[in-house]
Scaffold this motif. Sequence first.
Motif, short mmCIF file in Angstrom:
data_model
loop_
_atom_site.label_atom_id
_atom_site.label_comp_id
_atom_site.label_asym_id
_atom_site.label_seq_id
_atom_site.Cartn_x
_atom_site.Cartn_y
_atom_site.Cartn_z
N MET A 43 0.64 -1.02 0.15
CA MET A 43 -0.17 -0.09 0.36
C MET A 43 1.56 0.86 0.01
N CYS A 44 1.49 1.27 1.58
CA CYS A 44 3.03 2.48 1.08
C CYS A 44 3.44 2.44 -0.34
N ARG A 45 3.32 1.84 -0.92
CA ARG A 45 4.73 2.14 -2.32
C ARG A 45 3.81 2.51 -3.25
N CYS A 46 2.58 1.57 -3.24
CA CYS A 46 1.34 1.89 -4.41
C CYS A 46 1.19 3.87 -4.13
N ILE A 47 1.07 4.07 -3.08
CA ILE A 47 0.74 5.41 -2.50
C ILE A 47 1.69 6.54 -2.88
N ASP A 48 3.48 6.02 -2.67
CA ASP A 48 3.73 6.96 -2.97
C ASP A 48 4.19 6.86 -4.98
N SER A 49 4.08 5.99 -5.49
CA SER A 49 4.22 5.59 -7.45
C SER A 49 3.73 6.52 -7.33
N VAL A 50 2.31 6.61 -7.24
CA VAL A 50 1.15 7.12 -7.43
C VAL A 50 2.04 8.97 -6.60
N ALA A 51 1.99 9.25 -5.95
CA ALA A 51 2.83 10.11 -5.86
C ALA A 51 3.69 11.23 -6.43
N GLN A 52 4.45 10.37 -6.87
CA GLN A 52 5.95 10.53 -7.82
C GLN A 52 5.56 10.79 -8.76
N SER A 53 4.13 10.64 -9.42
CA SER A 53 4.16 10.92 -10.94
C SER A 53 2.35 12.56 -10.94
N THR A 54 2.34 12.51 -9.11
CA THR A 54 1.32 13.86 -9.46
C THR A 54 1.58 15.02 -8.41
N LEU A 55 2.33 14.61 -7.69
CA LEU A 55 3.02 15.95 -7.35
C LEU A 55 4.71 15.81 -7.50
N THR A 56 5.16 17.17 -6.96
CA THR A 56 6.39 17.24 -6.82
C THR A 56 7.26 16.99 -5.73
N ARG A 57 8.20 16.46 -5.98
CA ARG A 57 9.31 15.78 -4.17
C ARG A 57 9.51 16.96 -3.40
N ALA A 58 9.39 17.56 -4.33
CA ALA A 58 8.43 19.33 -2.60
C ALA A 58 7.64 19.24 -2.30
N GLU A 59 6.53 18.30 -2.56
CA GLU A 59 4.99 18.64 -2.39
C GLU A 59 5.34 17.19 -1.25
N GLN A 60 5.77 16.40 -1.93
CA GLN A 60 5.97 14.74 -1.86
C GLN A 60 6.23 15.03 0.04
N ARG A 61 7.25 15.75 -0.56
CA ARG A 61 7.87 16.49 1.02
C ARG A 61 7.20 16.72 2.45
N ARG A 62 6.11 17.37 1.80
CA ARG A 62 5.50 18.11 2.23
C ARG A 62 4.18 17.66 2.60
#
Length: 105
Positions: A43-62
């Motif tokens: 689940m966590c890997r999937c969420i991260d994968s979606v984040a990588q395609s939809t959010l910038t790196r800074a937004e992911q950290r936020r």
Amino acid sequence: MKQTLLAAMLVILAAPLVPAPVSAGPLETACLRSDRAQATRAMCRCIDSVAQSTLTRAEQRRAATFFRDPQLAQDVRMSKSDRDNAFWARYRAFGDVAERSCAGR
């Protein structure tokens, strides 16, 4: 010289194949560290994968900070700042995609 080359080749061939370490993104790391029962590795890997395609790196950290302190998410959601509102819109879009993509993992 031939013996040195042969020895080097034998060492390389005999060495176990170790996969390169996979670097978890900020959301995967935060998700895995959370105390949520649904926070499985898949689940966590999937969420991260979606984040990588939809959010910038800074937004992911936020967004990752929301796992540690959910009040931060509430503060951003209620903020009157244009910057926060724009981020929240992108974060909600990420959440919608993650919910559809990662259901059942």
